[in-house]
Structure formats: structure tokens, C-alpha cells
Design an enzyme around this catalytic site. Structure first.
Site, mmCIF file in Angstrom:
data_model
loop_
_atom_site.group_PDB
_atom_site.id
_atom_site.type_symbol
_atom_site.label_atom_id
_atom_site.label_comp_id
_atom_site.label_asym_id
_atom_site.label_seq_id
_atom_site.Cartn_x
_atom_site.Cartn_y
_atom_site.Cartn_z
ATOM 1 N N ARG A 119 0.840 -1.198 0.000
ATOM 2 C CA ARG A 119 0.000 0.000 0.000
ATOM 3 C C ARG A 119 0.871 1.242 0.000
ATOM 4 N NH1 ARG A 119 -2.535 1.067 4.493
ATOM 5 N NH2 ARG A 119 -3.911 2.554 3.486
ATOM 6 N N LYS A 184 3.899 -6.596 11.388
ATOM 7 C CA LYS A 184 3.079 -6.969 10.237
ATOM 8 C C LYS A 184 3.292 -8.423 9.836
ATOM 9 C CE LYS A 184 1.451 -4.919 6.109
ATOM 10 N NZ LYS A 184 1.007 -3.617 5.680
ATOM 11 N N ARG A 321 -0.965 5.377 18.923
ATOM 12 C CA ARG A 321 -0.190 6.224 19.820
ATOM 13 C C ARG A 321 -0.314 5.758 21.254
ATOM 14 N NH1 ARG A 321 -1.516 11.502 20.548
ATOM 15 N NH2 ARG A 321 -3.671 11.080 20.026
HETATM 16 C C1 BTN Z 1 0.409 -3.812 2.193
HETATM 17 O O1 BTN Z 1 1.176 -2.874 1.980
HETATM 18 O O2 BTN Z 1 0.071 -4.103 3.337
HETATM 19 C C2 BTN Z 1 -0.139 -4.619 1.041
HETATM 20 C C3 BTN Z 1 0.796 -5.705 0.644
HETATM 21 C C4 BTN Z 1 0.261 -6.576 -0.484
HETATM 22 C C5 BTN Z 1 1.304 -7.531 -1.009
HETATM 23 C C6 BTN Z 1 0.732 -8.502 -1.991
HETATM 24 S S1 BTN Z 1 1.836 -9.801 -2.384
HETATM 25 C C7 BTN Z 1 0.787 -10.324 -3.663
HETATM 26 C C8 BTN Z 1 0.304 -9.073 -4.350
HETATM 27 N N1 BTN Z 1 1.248 -8.640 -5.335
HETATM 28 C C9 BTN Z 1 1.794 -7.470 -5.038
HETATM 29 O O3 BTN Z 1 2.656 -6.882 -5.709
HETATM 30 N N2 BTN Z 1 1.299 -7.021 -3.879
HETATM 31 C C10 BTN Z 1 0.318 -7.931 -3.332
#
Ligand code: BTN
Length: 330
Positions: A119, A184, A321
Site C-alpha cells: 500500500r 506486520k 499512539r
Molecule cells: C500492504 O502494503 O500491506 C499490502 C501488501 C500486499 C502484497 C501482496 S503480495 C501479492 C500481491 N502482489 C503485489 O505486488 N502485492 C500484493
């Protein structure tokens, strides 16, 4: 790739045996081993005079295993199951495929992403065979309005699949970070293209950290964890089964979301919400909004109680926070 398949068990293979199995000379095997290391970043151990092994065994993605573990309903609805050795991004690949007419219900997995996307323009670190990188493409006849909330429903599905695999203490941070002890564990990327009122395409990408390599993990710019650490070494899960469970869960959730919206997922979301009732900061680029998280609305908006009153947000990055009384509740 045949050589990786032979090495995947993590045990020692002599150059001579590999050469015989692959029908090539020992010098060619040696070159192929170097290619595997350089192209896929696989950690190879060479034991002088004895042979080669992977530092960590890999359960390679196997279409037959995944198909066999899907529910009959999902299997029937599946248009295509693609498994790539290496790709830039499973989501980007499906976006390209959608322009070429890929059917609704196409699922794409990869052993390795060279440009995995997270994201807010972040990179999603995607070493070979270590984790799950999965995207699905679905087509809808009507416009994308309201589909954004589907990413919250997807968060509930991913958390549920991980919990059923034995991960206790999983939580969700708006809009769809799957956390464990504030680190995460999985992420979700929802992308929608199409006309405001016309047909649209949704590509939902899910990344789950299963066994992140130490080297790759150094490239991650936020606290992270993998399922191996969450479960402990004794609680290993099958990558293929987990992939099938995710595909089942996401396919069902999309159908349900289209019929009933976010409502049936909200209680699950609230139960896992790590922010609700706590002071948070919402960052929207340079703009920062402080408040107390009240939860999420029916449209997936984050509700904050701020000095200006109750406000709702559809985009941004939340950071907790709260000062730690409970050290690790996701
Ligand atoms: C985030 O930032 O939390 C979202 C991450 C999403 C990663 C997945 S891996 C499969 C798919 N292909 C990508 O390039 N991104 C998503």
C-alpha cells in the site's frame, strides 16, 4: 525449475547425482546452481566434497495440491490458477491480464516477486519460496463505488485463515494490516479499475509472511513477523494448504460482500481491531490527524473522535499512539 525441485527438500545432493538427474555435466550443474542463487536469491550451502543443499527447505507451490485442497464451490468458480516462478508482481500481472481479457476468477501466485507492491507505494519484500504472494482478479458489472470496503472484509478473511492455521493473537489495523504483536504478518492490496457506472475489474493481492529469510527481512521498513515465528518451529503449516484456504476464503467473501456489503464482516473486524478505543494518529501525506479510534463504519470508513468532533476517513495510514499497558495484543 527442475534443479530447485531437486534441492527443495533441503538435504544434501552431490554434484554427481544432480548431474545424472538433470542429464547435464557437473560443470553445467555448477553454473545452474549459481544461476539459481543469483536469479532467485536462494541461499545455497556448498559442502566441500559432499554436495549442495538449500539453507532452508522449501515447500514449492504445487497447482495439484492447491486445487485438491480447494472447496468444490471455489474450484467450480475458478477460471484459472497460475503459478509463476518469478514475476514482477502478481497484482500487476493480473491488471495487465485484465486488459487482455482475463476471466473473472483468475488466481495468480508466484514463488518470487521482483517488484512486489504494498500500500501507499511501498515495496513488498518477496523472496523466493519463503512466503505467499497471491492475487485474484474478479470482474463486476457495476461501478467501483463502495468496493473499497471489500479490503476490510479481505482483512477479516486473512486473519481468520491465519487463526485457523494456529496463529493466536492476530489483529487488524485499519484498513487491512494483519498484525501480530504490532508487527506486520500479512498485507492486502486492493486495486479497482473501471468506469464510475460501468463494468469494473478488481485485483486483490495478499502477501503473507511465512518464513521470511533474514537477509530479505533486513529490507523491510516496518516491524514485521512471519508465521514461523508466530507458531514456533513445531507448528509448521503447508504453503499450498494455506494458499488454498486463502483462495476459498476470499472467493466466498467476495460473493458475500456483493450480496450483503461489509455488514456480515463487521463484527469479525471489530473483534480484531487493535486500534478501537485507543489514541491514534492518521497520516494523509503531510497531514496528521490525532484522535481516538472509534472503529469502522458500514462503508469501511475509519471513525475518529477528534478535538473537532467525530470524523470519518476513507484513506490514510494509521499509527497507534497508545502507551503500552498491554504489551502484545496484536
Ligand atoms: C500492504 O502494503 O500491506 C499490502 C501488501 C500486499 C502484497 C501482496 S503480495 C501479492 C500481491 N502482489 C503485489 O505486488 N502485492 C500484493
Amino acid at each position: 525449475m527442475q534443479l530447485i525441485r531437486l534441492l527443495a527438500d533441503g538435504s544434501l545432493h552431490s554434484g554427481e547425482t544432480l548431474a545424472a538427474q538433470l542429464g547435464m555435466s557437473r560443470a553445467a550443474v555448477w553454473k545452474a546452481l549459481r544461476r539459481v542463487r543469483d536469479r532467485f536469491g536462494l541461499a545455497l550451502v556448498s559442502e566441500r566434497g559432499r554436495g549442495y543443499r538449500l539453507e532452508t527447505p522449501i515447500e514449492l507451490l504445487d497447482p495439484a495440491c492447491i486445487l485438491g485442497a480447494l472447496s468444490p464451490r471455489t474450484r467450480d468458480a475458478l477460471a484459472d490458477l497460475q503459478i509463476h516462478q518469478q514475476i514482477d508482481s502478481t497484482s500487476r500481472h493480473l491488471m495487465r491480464a485484465s486488459a487482455l481479457g482475463a476471466a473473472s476468477g483468475t488466481i495468480c501466485l508466484a514463488e518470487h516477486q521482483t517488484a512486489g507492491r504494498g500500500r501507499l507505494g511501498r515495496l513488498w519484500v518477496s523472496p523466493y519460496g519463503a512466503n505467499l504472494y497471491l492475487s485474484g482478479l474478479w470482474r463486476f458489472p457495476s461501478g467501483p463505488a463502495g468496493l473499497g470496503a471489500l479490503s476490510l472484509a479481505a482483512g477479516v478473511v486473512v486473519a481468520d485463515v491465519l487463526q485457523r492455521a494456529g496463529a493466536q493473537g492476530v489483529g487488524l489495523k485499519w484498513p487491512n494490516d494483519v498484525l501480530w504483536c504490532r508487527r506486520k504478518l500479512a498485507g492486502i492490496l486492493l486495486e479497482v479499475t473501471g468506469e464510475a457506472q460501468g463494468p469494473c475489474v478488481l485485483v486483490l493481492g495478499v502477501g503473507v509472511n511465512l518464513r521470511m529469510t533474514r537477509r530479505a527481512g533486513q529490507g523491510i521498513d516496518q516491524p514485521w513477523v512471519d508465521l514461523t515465528e508466530v507458531l514456533g518451529e513445531s507448528g509448521a503449516v503447508s504453503r499450498n494448504r494455506l494458499a488454498a484456504n486463502l483462495i476459498d476464503g476470499l472467493s466466498d467473501a467476495i460473493e458475500r460482500f456483493l450480496r450483503e456489503g461489509l455488514e456480515p464482516f463487521l463484527s469479525g473486524w471489530h473483534a480484531l481491531d487493535v486500534c478501537r478505543g485507543h489514541p491514534v494518529r492518521l497520516s494523509m501525506g503531510e497531514r496528521k490527524i490525532d484522535g481516538t479510534a472509534l472503529g469502522v463504519g458500514m462503508d469501511g470508513a475509519l471513525c475518529l473522535s477528534t478535538l473537532e468532533g467525530e470524523r470519518r476517513f476513507h484513506a490514510g495510514e494509521v499509527s497507534l499512539r497508545r502507551v503500552g499497558t498491554r504489551e502484545c495484543d496484536a
